[in-house]
Motif scaffolding. Structure first.
Motif, PDB file in Angstrom:
ATOM      1  N   SER A 123     -47.671  33.284 -28.045  1.00 13.29           N
ATOM      2  CA  SER A 123     -46.955  32.682 -26.917  1.00 13.29           C
ATOM      3  C   SER A 123     -46.989  33.585 -25.695  1.00 13.29           C
ATOM      4  CB  SER A 123     -45.507  32.381 -27.307  1.00 13.29           C
ATOM      5  OG  SER A 123     -44.832  33.566 -27.701  1.00 13.29           O
ATOM      6  N   ARG A 124     -46.911  34.899 -25.895  1.00 10.42           N
ATOM      7  CA  ARG A 124     -46.947  35.819 -24.754  1.00 10.42           C
ATOM      8  C   ARG A 124     -48.308  35.762 -24.063  1.00 10.42           C
ATOM      9  NH1 ARG A 124     -43.447  39.693 -23.143  1.00 10.42           N
ATOM     10  NH2 ARG A 124     -44.243  41.438 -21.896  1.00 10.42           N
ATOM     11  N   ARG A 125     -49.358  35.537 -24.842  1.00  6.06           N
ATOM     12  CA  ARG A 125     -50.681  35.396 -24.242  1.00  6.06           C
ATOM     13  C   ARG A 125     -50.769  34.101 -23.429  1.00  6.06           C
ATOM     14  NH1 ARG A 125     -53.572  35.203 -21.462  1.00  6.06           N
ATOM     15  NH2 ARG A 125     -55.817  35.051 -21.390  1.00  6.06           N
ATOM     16  N   GLN A 126     -50.210  33.028 -23.939  1.00  7.18           N
ATOM     17  CA  GLN A 126     -50.241  31.754 -23.245  1.00  7.18           C
ATOM     18  C   GLN A 126     -49.383  31.759 -21.977  1.00  7.18           C
ATOM     19  OE1 GLN A 126     -49.031  28.931 -26.202  1.00  7.18           O
ATOM     20  NE2 GLN A 126     -50.805  29.293 -27.529  1.00  7.18           N
ATOM     21  N   GLN A 127     -48.326  32.579 -21.947  1.00  6.21           N
ATOM     22  CA  GLN A 127     -47.448  32.645 -20.787  1.00  6.21           C
ATOM     23  C   GLN A 127     -47.987  33.548 -19.682  1.00  6.21           C
ATOM     24  OE1 GLN A 127     -43.772  34.024 -22.439  1.00  6.21           O
ATOM     25  NE2 GLN A 127     -43.378  32.139 -23.583  1.00  6.21           N
ATOM     26  N   ASN A 128     -48.929  34.402 -20.005  1.00  8.12           N
ATOM     27  CA  ASN A 128     -49.405  35.393 -19.033  1.00  8.12           C
ATOM     28  C   ASN A 128     -50.173  34.712 -17.902  1.00  8.12           C
ATOM     29  OD1 ASN A 128     -50.025  37.757 -17.760  1.00  8.12           O
ATOM     30  ND2 ASN A 128     -51.483  38.467 -19.293  1.00  8.12           N
ATOM     31  N   SER A 137     -59.768  42.816  -4.433  1.00  7.36           N
ATOM     32  CA  SER A 137     -59.649  43.899  -5.415  1.00  7.36           C
ATOM     33  C   SER A 137     -58.181  44.271  -5.602  1.00  7.36           C
ATOM     34  CB  SER A 137     -60.463  45.125  -4.962  1.00  7.36           C
ATOM     35  OG  SER A 137     -60.441  46.116  -5.969  1.00  7.36           O
ATOM     36  N   ARG A 138     -57.371  43.266  -5.891  1.00  6.08           N
ATOM     37  CA  ARG A 138     -55.929  43.464  -6.023  1.00  6.08           C
ATOM     38  C   ARG A 138     -55.432  42.680  -7.230  1.00  6.08           C
ATOM     39  NH1 ARG A 138     -52.344  42.785  -0.723  1.00  6.08           N
ATOM     40  NH2 ARG A 138     -53.782  44.483  -0.184  1.00  6.08           N
ATOM     41  N   LEU A 139     -54.535  43.313  -7.977  1.00  5.17           N
ATOM     42  CA  LEU A 139     -53.942  42.693  -9.156  1.00  5.17           C
ATOM     43  C   LEU A 139     -52.639  41.998  -8.792  1.00  5.17           C
ATOM     44  CD1 LEU A 139     -54.448  45.350 -11.976  1.00  5.17           C
ATOM     45  CD2 LEU A 139     -55.555  43.137 -11.792  1.00  5.17           C
ATOM     46  N   TYR A 140     -52.439  40.843  -9.411  1.00  6.57           N
ATOM     47  CA  TYR A 140     -51.181  40.110  -9.290  1.00  6.57           C
ATOM     48  C   TYR A 140     -50.615  39.959 -10.695  1.00  6.57           C
ATOM     49  CZ  TYR A 140     -52.428  39.049  -4.465  1.00  6.57           C
ATOM     50  OH  TYR A 140     -52.749  39.163  -3.134  1.00  6.57           O
ATOM     51  N   TRP A 141     -49.486  40.584 -10.931  1.00  5.07           N
ATOM     52  CA  TRP A 141     -48.909  40.659 -12.261  1.00  5.07           C
ATOM     53  C   TRP A 141     -47.845  39.578 -12.456  1.00  5.07           C
ATOM     54  CZ3 TRP A 141     -50.739  43.766 -16.052  1.00  5.07           C
ATOM     55  CH2 TRP A 141     -51.508  44.866 -15.679  1.00  5.07           C
ATOM     56  N   ARG A 142     -47.788  39.094 -13.662  1.00  3.44           N
ATOM     57  CA  ARG A 142     -46.626  38.317 -14.093  1.00  3.44           C
ATOM     58  C   ARG A 142     -45.575  39.325 -14.564  1.00  3.44           C
ATOM     59  NH1 ARG A 142     -45.429  33.151 -16.319  1.00  3.44           N
ATOM     60  NH2 ARG A 142     -43.674  33.209 -17.784  1.00  3.44           N
ATOM     61  N   VAL A 143     -44.389  39.294 -13.980  1.00  5.75           N
ATOM     62  CA  VAL A 143     -43.337  40.262 -14.286  1.00  5.75           C
ATOM     63  C   VAL A 143     -42.113  39.515 -14.800  1.00  5.75           C
ATOM     64  CG1 VAL A 143     -41.836  42.084 -13.403  1.00  5.75           C
ATOM     65  CG2 VAL A 143     -44.183  41.867 -12.541  1.00  5.75           C
ATOM     66  N   GLU A 144     -41.589  39.993 -15.916  1.00  2.00           N
ATOM     67  CA  GLU A 144     -40.351  39.444 -16.484  1.00  2.00           C
ATOM     68  C   GLU A 144     -39.212  40.403 -16.162  1.00  2.00           C
ATOM     69  OE1 GLU A 144     -38.597  37.891 -20.790  1.00  2.00           O
ATOM     70  OE2 GLU A 144     -40.383  39.152 -20.702  1.00  2.00           O
ATOM     71  N   TRP A 145     -38.207  39.911 -15.436  1.00  6.32           N
ATOM     72  CA  TRP A 145     -37.042  40.703 -15.044  1.00  6.32           C
ATOM     73  C   TRP A 145     -35.878  40.352 -15.964  1.00  6.32           C
ATOM     74  CZ3 TRP A 145     -38.463  44.027 -11.244  1.00  6.32           C
ATOM     75  CH2 TRP A 145     -39.498  43.664 -10.392  1.00  6.32           C
ATOM     76  N   ILE A 146     -35.330  41.348 -16.633  1.00  4.32           N
ATOM     77  CA  ILE A 146     -34.163  41.149 -17.498  1.00  4.32           C
ATOM     78  C   ILE A 146     -32.999  41.920 -16.885  1.00  4.32           C
ATOM     79  CG2 ILE A 146     -33.182  41.472 -19.789  1.00  4.32           C
ATOM     80  CD1 ILE A 146     -35.937  41.249 -20.960  1.00  4.32           C
ATOM     81  N   PHE A 147     -31.967  41.188 -16.463  1.00  6.74           N
ATOM     82  CA  PHE A 147     -30.802  41.800 -15.836  1.00  6.74           C
ATOM     83  C   PHE A 147     -29.771  42.097 -16.923  1.00  6.74           C
ATOM     84  CE2 PHE A 147     -32.976  39.745 -12.425  1.00  6.74           C
ATOM     85  CZ  PHE A 147     -32.711  40.513 -11.296  1.00  6.74           C
ATOM     86  N   THR A 148     -29.596  43.369 -17.208  1.00  5.83           N
ATOM     87  CA  THR A 148     -28.674  43.795 -18.264  1.00  5.83           C
ATOM     88  C   THR A 148     -27.257  43.914 -17.709  1.00  5.83           C
ATOM     89  OG1 THR A 148     -29.089  46.124 -17.787  1.00  5.83           O
ATOM     90  CG2 THR A 148     -30.510  45.061 -19.404  1.00  5.83           C
TER      91      THR A 148
END
Length: 309
Positions: A123-128, A137-148
């Motif tokens: 599932s993590r691969r499918q969500q990426n 020449s620039r990376l765009y990341w999927r970022v998961e923010w967890i507010f503790t």
């Protein structure tokens, strides 16, 4: 009808398809008894059966025979052979990756990031949604923010496209400017007072460890030297301490992969020089010479003793 066919018919009973003839065959998969090829084809078509025995089907130990034991043994041998082949082929997984993912991993490696990609059914691969803009020449990341420490412990947000050249403060600004009921403690503390923590991967006990990030640095600078599985997960806390249940570590501490300096070097044992073969005739000659010298000395001693007398 032969004796073998007669015994099989008595054991299997009547055909379960036509019910008119004694059964002579049993399907290896669904165990349907049939008497002829037309009945076999009918049962395959109606039951959508391919006739191939399920080798992983549970069978009680009391019903196992020598054939089942041998079949299980061959099946385990095939599994072992397949596993060994996968271990020896280091580039097989890389060849199976699509070209965009190979470029993504190569670009991450050039930035000092060890990006690990999972198999396609995870599932993590499918969500990426991370990708490389090869023109810029620039990376765009999927970022998961967890507010503790929030009002809702499961509060988390996902950004599908985070520019690696932006700072973490710039990426989080929208969560502090827009009103969110779950983020009231974080918004009350202010964006300048929060601490950011990256979920640790590729280290021992990674499930309970994290890396501290610098909010004023870019996303690329914070991920450099880290191991990322698919996409980064960042904890946001309004307290200057790791989230509850996690401990902070350095980026080069207790890596799962043993560094080259820590590898045990094999000790080399110096081979002893073989002794030269002894010449038996030379040894005998030297022994005779020693005997002659000893006899000469003894005779000279006798002459001296006579002269003294």
């Amino acid at each position: 009808m032969s004796e073998t066919a007669t015994n099989a018919a008595c054991r299997l009973g009547n055909c379960e398809v036509c019910a008119a003839q004694p059964a002579r065959y049993a399907c290896p998969k669904c165990e349907v008894k049939t008497c002829s090829l037309p009945c076999v084809q009918i049962h395959k078509r109606e039951l959508n059966c391919d006739g191939i025995r399920n080798r992983t089907k549970f069978l009680p130990l009391s019903e196992m025979t020598a054939r089942e034991f041998m079949s299980d043994y061959c099946f385990l041998e095939e599994c072992t052979r397949y596993t060994e082949q996968r271990k020896q082929d280091r580039w097989k997984h890389q060849r199976e990756l699509p070209v965009p993912l190979q470029r993504l991993r190569t670009a991450a490696k050039q930035r000092g990031i060890q990006l690990k990609l999972l198999q396609s059914h995870f599932s993590r691969r499918q969500q990426n949604t991370s990708f490389l803009d090869w023109k810029l020449s620039r990376l765009y990341w999927r970022v998961e923010w967890i507010f503790t420490h929030s009002l809702d412990p499961s509060t988390h947000f996902v950004d599908a496209r985070c520019d690696e050249q932006l700072t973490l403060t710039a990426l989080l600004t929208k969560y502090f400017n827009e009103p969110h009921k779950q983020l009231q403690p974080h918004q009350a503390a202010g964006i300048g007072q929060v601490s950011l923590w990256l979920r640790a991967e590729g280290v021992k006990r990674s499930g309970t460890r994290c890396f501290q990030l610098a909010p004023h640095k870019t996303l690329a600078a914070n991920l450099a030297g880290k191991t990322i599985i698919e996409f980064p997960t960042i904890y946001v806390s309004y307290e200057q301490r790791p989230p509850e249940g996690l401990e902070a570590i350095d980026s080069d501490e207790e890596l799962d992969i043993v560094p080259p300096s820590a590898e045990v070097k094999p000790t080399t044992v110096k081979a002893t020089q073989p002794t030269e073969p002894t010449d038996v005739f030379a040894l005998a000659a030297s022994f005779e010479t020693a005997q002659d010298d000893a006899s000469t000395e003894s005779s000279s001693d006798e002459h001296e003793a006579r002269d003294e007398v």
